[in-house]
Write an enzyme that holds these catalytic residues in place. Structure first.
Site, PDB file in Angstrom:
ATOM      1  N   CYS A  77      -2.611  63.409-146.734  1.00 36.87           N
ATOM      2  CA  CYS A  77      -3.528  62.710-147.627  1.00 36.87           C
ATOM      3  C   CYS A  77      -4.855  63.470-147.720  1.00 36.87           C
ATOM      4  CB  CYS A  77      -3.685  61.246-147.218  1.00 36.87           C
ATOM      5  SG  CYS A  77      -4.413  60.238-148.538  1.00 36.87           S
ATOM      6  N   HIS A 177       1.329  59.345-147.606  1.00 39.00           N
ATOM      7  CA  HIS A 177       1.296  59.022-146.169  1.00 39.00           C
ATOM      8  C   HIS A 177       2.719  59.054-145.614  1.00 39.00           C
ATOM      9  CE1 HIS A 177      -2.929  57.960-145.648  1.00 39.00           C
ATOM     10  NE2 HIS A 177      -2.874  57.560-146.908  1.00 39.00           N
ATOM     11  N   GLU A 179       3.611  58.653-142.603  1.00 42.01           N
ATOM     12  CA  GLU A 179       3.766  57.610-141.581  1.00 42.01           C
ATOM     13  C   GLU A 179       3.948  56.222-142.179  1.00 42.01           C
ATOM     14  OE1 GLU A 179      -0.503  57.669-142.697  1.00 42.01           O
ATOM     15  OE2 GLU A 179       1.060  59.182-142.435  1.00 42.01           O
TER      16      GLU A 179
END
Length: 195
Positions: A77, A177, A179
């Site tokens: 990001c 992202h 994650e």
């Protein structure tokens, strides 16, 4: 394998550490230049805004250290955006590793800013995307973007195409992202760890 996660006092770091731990890694959160230089892999998760992040990197001397790293490096990001030369966000000079200038999305009646939510990836290239297809979706939260260029390894659109991923030598970056992107994000992190 030693995995270092850059500590620049930014947000979203803990969820990246947890994602790496779920893959069996034992990451270390650090701003120590020697630990970063000796690590097998380095990740730079980013959440927040460009000028504050660069100020924190400069205060720790990391603006001089990160560009010298030779092992696989993944910016996530804002961590990807900071690989570029300049950002419109608070008129910020960045690390200058990739020849792009980060721009702000222009909202319209069908596309809000920030670009937030699930979006599919297009024009996939490179080892981060092994085993993935253009049907796969990842999670974005951003108001600024890197334009498409020779460094682009994946694209998304909002509404015009932008760089969803970039690469220059050992430096990789993803605008989304990992994650927060479920199984697809886990696969991308796993592919990165296998580099």
């Amino acid at each position: 394998m030693e995995i270092a996660v850059v500590d620049y006092k930014g947000g979203n770091v803990q969820s990246v550490l947890f994602a790496l731990e779920r893959l069996g890694a034992s990451p270390v959160l650090t701003a120590d230049p020697e630990v970063l230089r000796k690590a097998d892999k380095v990740l730079f998760p980013g959440e927040g805004e460009a000028s504050s992040a660069m100020e924190a990197l400069r205060a720790a001397g990391l603006d001089l250290v990160l560009p010298t790293l030779t092992q696989p490096f993944l910016g996530i990001c804002l961590g990807m955006q900071l690989l570029g030369e300049h950002s419109e966000e608070n008129n910020t000079s960045m690390l200058g590793l990739l020849p792009f200038k980060v721009q702000r999305f222009v909202p319209d009646t069908h596309h809000k800013v920030p670009h937030m939510g699930w979006n599919n990836l297009q024009a996939l290239q490179g080892p981060l995307f092994t085993g993935l297809t253009e049907a796969d979706h990842v999670y974005f939260v951003h108001s600024y973007y890197a334009p498409v260029g020779a460094y682009t390894t994946a694209q998304a659109s909002h509404p015009a195409p932008f760089s969803a991923a970039v690469q220059y030598h050992n430096f990789y970056g993803v605008q989304f992202h990992t994650e927060k992107s479920g199984a697809v994000g886990t696969r991308i992190l796993s592919n990165f760890l296998a580099l």
